[in-house]
Design an enzyme around this catalytic site. Structure first.
Site, PDB file in Angstrom:
ATOM      1  N   GLY A   1       0.710  -1.392   0.100  1.00 27.02           N
ATOM      2  CA  GLY A   1      -0.056  -0.091   0.113  1.00 27.02           C
ATOM      3  C   GLY A   1       0.734   1.104   0.136  1.00 27.02           C
ATOM      4  O   GLY A   1       2.139   1.047   0.090  1.00 27.02           O
TER       5      GLY A   1
ATOM      6  N   GLY B   1       2.537   3.769   1.552  1.00 23.64           N
ATOM      7  CA  GLY B   1       3.309   4.090   2.839  1.00 23.64           C
ATOM      8  C   GLY B   1       3.415   5.471   2.853  1.00 23.64           C
ATOM      9  O   GLY B   1       3.725   6.025   3.846  1.00 23.64           O
TER      10      GLY B   1
ATOM     11  N   LYS C   1       3.932  12.606  -2.813  1.00 28.02           N
ATOM     12  CA  LYS C   1       4.982  11.509  -2.206  1.00 28.02           C
ATOM     13  C   LYS C   1       5.841  12.193  -1.170  1.00 28.02           C
ATOM     14  O   LYS C   1       6.581  13.111  -1.551  1.00 28.02           O
ATOM     15  CB  LYS C   1       5.684  10.972  -3.570  1.00 28.02           C
TER      16      LYS C   1
ATOM     17  N   ASP D   1       8.457   6.256   8.120  1.00 29.90           N
ATOM     18  CA  ASP D   1       7.935   7.510   8.561  1.00 29.90           C
ATOM     19  C   ASP D   1       7.120   8.330   7.498  1.00 29.90           C
ATOM     20  O   ASP D   1       6.493   9.194   7.804  1.00 29.90           O
ATOM     21  CB  ASP D   1       9.302   8.322   8.954  1.00 29.90           C
TER      22      ASP D   1
ATOM     23  N   ARG E   1      -1.439  -0.562  -9.893  1.00 28.73           N
ATOM     24  CA  ARG E   1      -0.249  -1.483 -10.127  1.00 28.73           C
ATOM     25  C   ARG E   1      -0.823  -3.125 -10.282  1.00 28.73           C
ATOM     26  O   ARG E   1      -2.068  -3.424  -9.869  1.00 28.73           O
ATOM     27  CB  ARG E   1       0.753  -1.195  -8.792  1.00 28.73           C
TER      28      ARG E   1
ATOM     29  N   ASP F   1       4.626  -4.363  -7.220  1.00 23.65           N
ATOM     30  CA  ASP F   1       3.958  -3.185  -6.733  1.00 23.65           C
ATOM     31  C   ASP F   1       4.548  -1.929  -7.523  1.00 23.65           C
ATOM     32  O   ASP F   1       3.870  -0.897  -7.258  1.00 23.65           O
ATOM     33  CB  ASP F   1       4.040  -3.127  -5.268  1.00 23.65           C
TER      34      ASP F   1
ATOM     35  N   ASP G   1       7.388   4.570 -10.084  1.00 24.78           N
ATOM     36  CA  ASP G   1       8.177   4.464  -9.002  1.00 24.78           C
ATOM     37  C   ASP G   1       9.856   4.525  -9.087  1.00 24.78           C
ATOM     38  O   ASP G   1      10.309   3.404  -9.276  1.00 24.78           O
ATOM     39  CB  ASP G   1       7.692   3.235  -8.067  1.00 24.78           C
TER      40      ASP G   1
HETATM   41  P1  AMP Z   1       9.305   1.171  -2.931  1.00 22.61           P
HETATM   42  O1  AMP Z   1      10.615   0.590  -2.821  1.00 22.61           O
HETATM   43  O2  AMP Z   1       9.542   2.703  -3.016  1.00 22.61           O
HETATM   44  O3  AMP Z   1       8.548   0.877  -4.206  1.00 22.61           O
HETATM   45  O4  AMP Z   1       8.446   1.142  -1.578  1.00 22.61           O
HETATM   46  C1  AMP Z   1       7.999  -0.360  -1.377  1.00 22.61           C
HETATM   47  C2  AMP Z   1       6.907  -0.265  -0.177  1.00 22.61           C
HETATM   48  O5  AMP Z   1       7.444   0.453   0.932  1.00 22.61           O
HETATM   49  C3  AMP Z   1       5.691   0.792  -0.488  1.00 22.61           C
HETATM   50  O6  AMP Z   1       4.676   0.160  -0.131  1.00 22.61           O
HETATM   51  C4  AMP Z   1       5.960   2.296  -0.021  1.00 22.61           C
HETATM   52  O7  AMP Z   1       5.009   2.988   0.147  1.00 22.61           O
HETATM   53  C5  AMP Z   1       6.944   1.630   1.376  1.00 22.61           C
HETATM   54  N1  AMP Z   1       7.792   2.672   1.811  1.00 22.61           N
HETATM   55  C6  AMP Z   1       8.851   3.172   1.065  1.00 22.61           C
HETATM   56  N2  AMP Z   1       9.500   4.018   1.995  1.00 22.61           N
HETATM   57  C7  AMP Z   1       8.498   4.428   2.902  1.00 22.61           C
HETATM   58  C8  AMP Z   1       8.661   5.394   3.945  1.00 22.61           C
HETATM   59  N3  AMP Z   1       9.900   6.055   4.100  1.00 22.61           N
HETATM   60  N4  AMP Z   1       7.620   5.302   4.841  1.00 22.61           N
HETATM   61  C9  AMP Z   1       6.596   4.528   4.636  1.00 22.61           C
HETATM   62  N5  AMP Z   1       6.678   3.595   3.799  1.00 22.61           N
HETATM   63  C10 AMP Z   1       7.452   3.582   2.886  1.00 22.61           C
HETATM   64 MG    MG Z   2       6.785   1.480  -4.891  1.00 20.72          MG
END
Ligand code: AMP
Ligand code: MG
Length: 478
Positions: free
Chosen positions: A81, A83, A104, A116, A174, A244, A254
């Protein structure tokens, strides 16, 4: 800006409503005049800064974070989801198309897990530069409207500052959305709702199609294959092709540790967190298919297996066709020869690999070649001239008989960019911005808006990286 809220209104259960967490002392770091023009937005003003920094809310908009799952590095994560992203709604552009507006880095959501919800300046800027650079290269991609910087402290390996990228996506759906419903909720009705929503909003030409779902999946396969063909032809490594991070529309999505190739290395790994090279440059076509197989599995409750198999079977041909179309255009080959073109392109890649050539500059050299001539500047770059001569004699035969050499060269210049987002250039601009000087960022962004043009006084940006910047790679930490 008026926002439509179809996702929120039509797919209850597919998201959580959230509130943004504002940045301290926000300021504009980047603004895409092209994206703003597309959305018919005025110049960046204080109102927009308040909204895009998360400090003021857009009235009547339900901010939401989407829920999805995903295969990450081959393993299944049942609940991911958004995050650290939230969507404000869908804005209509000047062509009548809708774009999700997302922040973002605007704070925690129910999907933040241990994170965070924040983004740091370097990752926000990289996403902005990459999406706009890919757009101007003609590669299907999400877009970026702006980056807002701040004084908000954010902890990674060291203390950094928080930033928000304003991302524009025709859809944030996605592959992982479908996986979440099928493997988690196991609710066929909801799967059907999501597929119908996707088709109605993004594949409306298929709505009346009798074999609608089958045709839709085949189109998703084709769009994914074509996106990856673009990556391979442009020397772009995505770096985190988890399901995702795969858009259902075949848009590059992403941006994390992505990198354009400098020196051509087929096995180049741009992600520090990927030591085994699952997402290495030359693995991308295979991973694209693997990801589509995961999507097909998630669609089994709704679409007959034979129809899904038929779709998957179209992948390789679609990818090769698109790749060859792009590479023929780059090389100036007018009449296709299905039997030998792939080998001719492969031979050039081998030359580059063996001679440690720069991918972008080697391809750009074709804009200076005169069809029919015996000389080609690329030869001087090769240590093994015999290998070059072999390849060159086959190539020369394919581009003989060009009527207007000047016109041919102009077309090669329009197909082979002079300027790409080299990692070391991004890094230099980011370090300057972190130190308070935004000018290098702005210069780089303006340069990449016209990547195919010779731009006066900018040739240093087309150079190969200095020693410290060669093979510079990033981690997933963002
Ligand atoms: P990504 O590798 O950027 O595609 O992120 C993978 C998952 O980790 C996704 O669900 C993001 O929303 C979550 N995520 C990545 N960085 C953070 C962060 N700093 N705080 C919260 N969720 C994160
Ligand atoms: Mg992602």
């Amino acid at each position: 800006m008026e926002l439509r809220q179809d996702f929120v209104n039509q797919l209850p259960g597919a998201y959580s409503l959230v509130e943004p967490e504002g940045l301290d002392n926000p300021r504009w770091l980047m603004w895409s005049q092209d994206a703003a023009h597309m959305l018919n937005l005025a110049e960046p003003d204080a109102n927009a800064l308040a909204v895009f920094s998360g400090n003021a809310r857009m009235q009547d908009a339900s901010y939401y974070a989407q829920v999805y799952a995903g295969h990450q590095f081959g393993g299944y994560s049942p609940r991911l989801g958004d995050g650290r992203a939230m969507i404000l709604g869908e804005a209509k552009d000047i062509h009548g198309e809708f774009w999700d507006i997302a922040l973002k880095g605007a704070g925690k959501t129910p999907y933040s897990r241990h994170g965070d919800g924040k983004a740091v300046l370097r990752s926000a800027v990289r996403e902005f530069l990459a999406s706009e650079a890919l757009y101007h290269l003609g590669i299907p991609t999400t877009r970026a409207l702006a980056v807002v910087g701040s004084d908000t402290p954010v902890w990674r390996e060291t203390q950094e500052t928080g930033a928000i990228t304003v991302r524009l996506a025709r859809s944030h759906i996605r592959f992982g959305h479908f996986e979440y419903i099928t493997h988690g909720e196991q609710d066929r009705g909801r799967l059907r709702e999501l597929v119908n929503f996707t088709i109605a909003h993004h594949f409306p030409h298929l709505e009346a199609n009798a074999s609608g779902y089958k045709a839709w999946f085949a189109e998703v396969v084709r769009l994914t294959a074509e996106m990856i063909a673009h990556w391979q032809a442009s020397g772009f490594a995505h770096g985190v092709m988890n399901t995702d991070n795969m858009s259902i529309l075949g848009d590059t999505f992403d941006f994390g540790p992505f990198s354009f190739l400098d020196t051509y290395q087929e096995g180049f790994i741009c992600n520090h967190s990927d030591p085994h090279g699952r997402y290495a440059f030359d693995q991308q076509p295979g991973i694209g298919l693997w990801n589509l197989q995961r999507l097909a599995q998630a669609l089994v409750p709704l679409i007959p297996s034979d129809d899904l198999m038929a779709g998957l079977n179209g992948y390789q041909q679609a990818l090769v066709d698109k790749y060859l179309q792009l590479m023929r255009n780059r090389l100036g080959i007018v009449a296709a020869d299905e039997g030998t073109d792939l080998a001719l392109v492969g031979g050039l890649m081998k030359l580059m690999q063996n001679n440690h050539l720069d991918y972008t500059n080697s391809m750009r050299a074709f804009a200076g070649f005169e069809p029919g001539a015996m000389e080609f500047a690329l030869r001087d770059e090769c240590r093994d001239t015999a290998e070059f001569d072999d390849w060159f004699s086959a190539y020369r035969d394919r581009v003989n008989g060009v009527a207007d050499a000047g016109d041919w060269q102009r077309q090669r210049a329009a197909a082979n960019p002079k300027y790409i987002l080299r990692n070391y250039l991004a890094q230099q601009a980011i370090e300057a911005a972190e130190a308070g000087d935004n000018q290098p960022l702005e210069t780089l962004y303006q340069l990449l808006r016209n990547p195919f043009d010779e731009q006066a006084d900018m040739t240093q940006y087309a150079r190969r990286p200095p020693d410290w910047g060669e093979g510079l790679i990033c981690s997933c930490s963002s």
